[in-house]
Structure formats: C-alpha cells, structure tokens
Scaffold this active site. Sequence first.
Site, mmCIF file in Angstrom:
data_model
loop_
_atom_site.group_PDB
_atom_site.id
_atom_site.type_symbol
_atom_site.label_atom_id
_atom_site.label_comp_id
_atom_site.label_asym_id
_atom_site.label_seq_id
_atom_site.Cartn_x
_atom_site.Cartn_y
_atom_site.Cartn_z
ATOM 1 N N ALA A 55 0.861 -1.321 0.052
ATOM 2 C CA ALA A 55 -0.113 -0.081 0.014
ATOM 3 C C ALA A 55 0.838 1.384 -0.016
ATOM 4 O O ALA A 55 0.525 2.323 -0.476
ATOM 5 C CB ALA A 55 -0.926 -0.089 1.041
ATOM 6 N N ASP A 116 17.321 12.509 3.293
ATOM 7 C CA ASP A 116 17.020 13.752 3.963
ATOM 8 C C ASP A 116 17.636 14.066 5.203
ATOM 9 O O ASP A 116 17.345 14.843 6.072
ATOM 10 C CB ASP A 116 15.565 14.053 3.741
ATOM 11 C CG ASP A 116 15.380 15.803 3.933
ATOM 12 O OD1 ASP A 116 16.137 16.560 3.508
ATOM 13 O OD2 ASP A 116 14.379 16.059 4.447
#
Length: 247
Positions: A55, A116
């Site tokens: 998902a 990041d």
Amino acid sequence: MTSKYPEIQGGGSLILAWQVRNKKILVVGGGEVAAGRIVNVLNADAKVTVVSPRAGLNDEVAYRVDQKQVEHIDRKFEPSDLDGVDMVLAAVDDPEASTQIYKLCKEKRIPANIADVPPECDFYFGSVYRDGPLQIMVSTNGNGPKMANIVKKRIAASLPSNMGAAIQKVGALRKKLRKVAPLPEEGPKRMQWMSKVCEKWSLDELCSMTDEDMDTLLEFYKPGTVPTLAEVRLYEPGGVYEGPFLI
C-alpha cells in the site's frame, strides 16, 4: 607565500564512481524518493530488494515490482533484512525508524544513505546527468539538492549533443588497443597515445569512426603517431606514414 600545490578545502566529499554491479542493495520505502534511488542503482546493474508494504508503493515503484526489476518484501523493515546486504538506502517518513536503520547499518558496517538526514549518511546522492557512458554528478554535500539540479542542467546544456556517442567510440578503441598492446608496461604509452587521438580528432570524427577505421588507426600505435581520420581512410596496409602525408 603562494603554494604551488592545491589548496585544501575541507568539508567536501570523496566523489567516486562506486561499482555496485551484482551487489545486493536494500531500499527501505516505496515513495518518490525511493523511486529515484531505485533508478540510480538499477542503472548501475545492482540487485535491488525493496522493503515496504504494498500500500506504500507509489506508481513507479509498483511498476518496478510488477516488471520484476526489483524483489519486493511486502511489509515494514525488520533487522533481519540486513543479512547479506551490501548497501542500504532508506527513504521512509519516520525519523525514529530511519535512525534505527542507520544504527543497525553502522553496527554491521553496511554503507547507508538515510534520505534527507545528512548526518546519518555514509554517502550522498548528487544530481546526475547521463548520456550513454558519460555520467556527471553534481553534489552540494547535502546543503542544497535543488541547487545541484540547477547546476547539472547548466552543465548539460553546455555539452555537445554527440559527447556520449564519441566517448562510446573511444571506449571501443581502447578495448581494441588493449588487445594490440596487452602488457602492463605498455600502460603509460597506451594512455599517451589515446590522449593524442582524443585531442587531435573532433567529436564528430570520433562518432563516425568505424571498426575498420579503428583497426587501421591502431597500426599507428607502435610508432606513436596519430593520423587524421582522412589519412586513416586513405591509408593502405604497408604504406609509410610521414607527418601529414601517406606515401
């Protein structure tokens, strides 16, 4: 006093062309950032495993899975996923989970990149321009990825459109040269002669070089001379090369 040697500028990275062909690389996450990481390592011929619930896959990562370009483990990350892995690329929106992955990688001495989070990266991904065998990476050392992309585009715009094709032909010539002069001690001479070819021939000439042209050109390797492309195509085996003329 001005030194004749390069000035040291700390704070940089050691930029390398990391060979990961057939290495096992684990990608944790299935979003946009993970998709970009997957493209980078697949282009380098790595074996990629993606750990993420189905998902959580975006359309591109789902496509890679459906096309069997990557192996997919349909669940969240577990420490056992690191067994036998050569590199880890984490791209999940969960700082705590990302830090856990990084710490586990450090324990197992597996190089890792945590998207990041520069302090939790053993290496960075730069902005890459690709034209066949040519790859140019621009890195801001984690300071400004968008700026790296801007610089990359400016560099790409300044390059001739046939640069990649010319490099490909030069690579083919080098392979042939190694067969002609395979001994290790020939290394310096091979490099010098190839440098002369690249400097004397234009990109268009290098692009138009055929296998027959290469075979003829290699006849000039032993005397260490480099004729023009026109001279190569006028050359007859057994002829004598003197300066700009074939006699």
